[in-house]
Scaffold this active site. Structure first.
Site, mmCIF file in Angstrom:
data_model
loop_
_atom_site.group_PDB
_atom_site.id
_atom_site.type_symbol
_atom_site.label_atom_id
_atom_site.label_comp_id
_atom_site.label_asym_id
_atom_site.label_seq_id
_atom_site.Cartn_x
_atom_site.Cartn_y
_atom_site.Cartn_z
ATOM 1 N N TYR A 49 10.587 108.050 94.352
ATOM 2 C CA TYR A 49 9.800 107.352 95.282
ATOM 3 C C TYR A 49 8.802 106.410 94.729
ATOM 4 C CZ TYR A 49 11.342 110.596 99.205
ATOM 5 O OH TYR A 49 12.030 111.159 99.901
ATOM 6 N N PHE A 57 0.921 107.980 101.292
ATOM 7 C CA PHE A 57 1.902 109.112 101.797
ATOM 8 C C PHE A 57 2.844 109.281 100.542
ATOM 9 C CE2 PHE A 57 3.518 105.034 103.171
ATOM 10 C CZ PHE A 57 4.922 104.890 102.521
ATOM 11 N N ARG A 85 23.335 103.326 106.328
ATOM 12 C CA ARG A 85 21.855 103.119 106.999
ATOM 13 C C ARG A 85 21.958 103.135 108.367
ATOM 14 N NH1 ARG A 85 17.293 103.738 104.275
ATOM 15 N NH2 ARG A 85 16.535 102.324 105.271
ATOM 16 N N THR A 91 14.136 105.169 110.325
ATOM 17 C CA THR A 91 13.157 106.278 109.529
ATOM 18 C C THR A 91 12.474 107.087 110.667
ATOM 19 O OG1 THR A 91 12.675 104.584 107.653
ATOM 20 C CG2 THR A 91 11.197 106.454 107.928
ATOM 21 N N ARG A 102 19.596 110.773 112.282
ATOM 22 C CA ARG A 102 18.371 110.913 112.849
ATOM 23 C C ARG A 102 17.966 110.946 114.327
ATOM 24 N NH1 ARG A 102 15.544 106.936 108.111
ATOM 25 N NH2 ARG A 102 15.726 108.704 106.333
ATOM 26 N N ASN A 112 12.723 113.911 108.568
ATOM 27 C CA ASN A 112 13.598 113.326 109.162
ATOM 28 C C ASN A 112 15.204 113.160 108.454
ATOM 29 O OD1 ASN A 112 13.603 111.656 106.583
ATOM 30 N ND2 ASN A 112 12.531 109.774 107.473
ATOM 31 N N HIS A 115 18.212 110.967 103.420
ATOM 32 C CA HIS A 115 17.565 109.681 102.777
ATOM 33 C C HIS A 115 19.026 109.022 102.261
ATOM 34 C CE1 HIS A 115 16.092 106.921 99.858
ATOM 35 N NE2 HIS A 115 17.305 107.104 99.008
#
Length: 149
Positions: A49, A57, A85, A91, A102, A112, A115
């Site tokens: 990340y 966040f 994707r 997201t 999702r 969610n 990834h």
């Protein structure tokens, strides 16, 4: 053939969605070439990340991905990055289309489910973070002749 990185997050694992999610990518015709069930170290989470390091966040992302086991995967196929994707969805699960992972399983943005790499370059970086070269299996399923010209 492209490669992409996907990770079923702790909420997806805890909710027993691993098999359903893997099945969607197999059904689509993509080839699984790497799979790990693992606890994520803080160091790996922070590296993964890193692009969000300066955002408010960041700490919660790291805390969540290290809160329980994840299923890390590498998938191969034509256009797999963009297609994955689309299959994953937005997201925020509340605005994610029905039929996406999702959209079908997600409840909140902080939980969610999954990834997925957002670009070929990102996929290459993430795969190298999560997998050693020798942990990937280069194989050709027999069904490939029915999927690709």
């Amino acid at each position: 053939m492209e490669l992409t990185f996907l990770a079923i997050k702790p909420d997806g694992v805890q909710r027993g969605l691993v098999g359903k999610i893997i099945q969607r990518f197999e059904t689509k015709g993509f080839t699984l070439v790497g799979l790990k069930f693992m606890d994520v170290s803080k160091k790996l989470a922070e590296s993964h990340y890193d692009i969000h390091r300066e955002r408010p966040f960041f700490a919660s992302l790291v805390e969540f991905i290290t809160s329980g086991p994840v299923v890390a995967m590498v998938w191969k196929g034509d256009g797999v990055v963009a297609s994955a994707r689309k299959m994953i969805g937005a997201t925020n699960p509340l605005i994610s289309e029905p039929g996406t992972i999702r959209g079908d399983f997600g409840v909140s943005i902080g939980r969610n489910i999954i990834h997925g790499s957002d670009a070929i370059e990102t996929a290459q970086r993430e795969i190298s973070l999560w997998f050693k070269d020798e942990e990937l299996v280069d194989w050709q399923p027999q069904i490939s002749t029915w999927l690709y010209e």
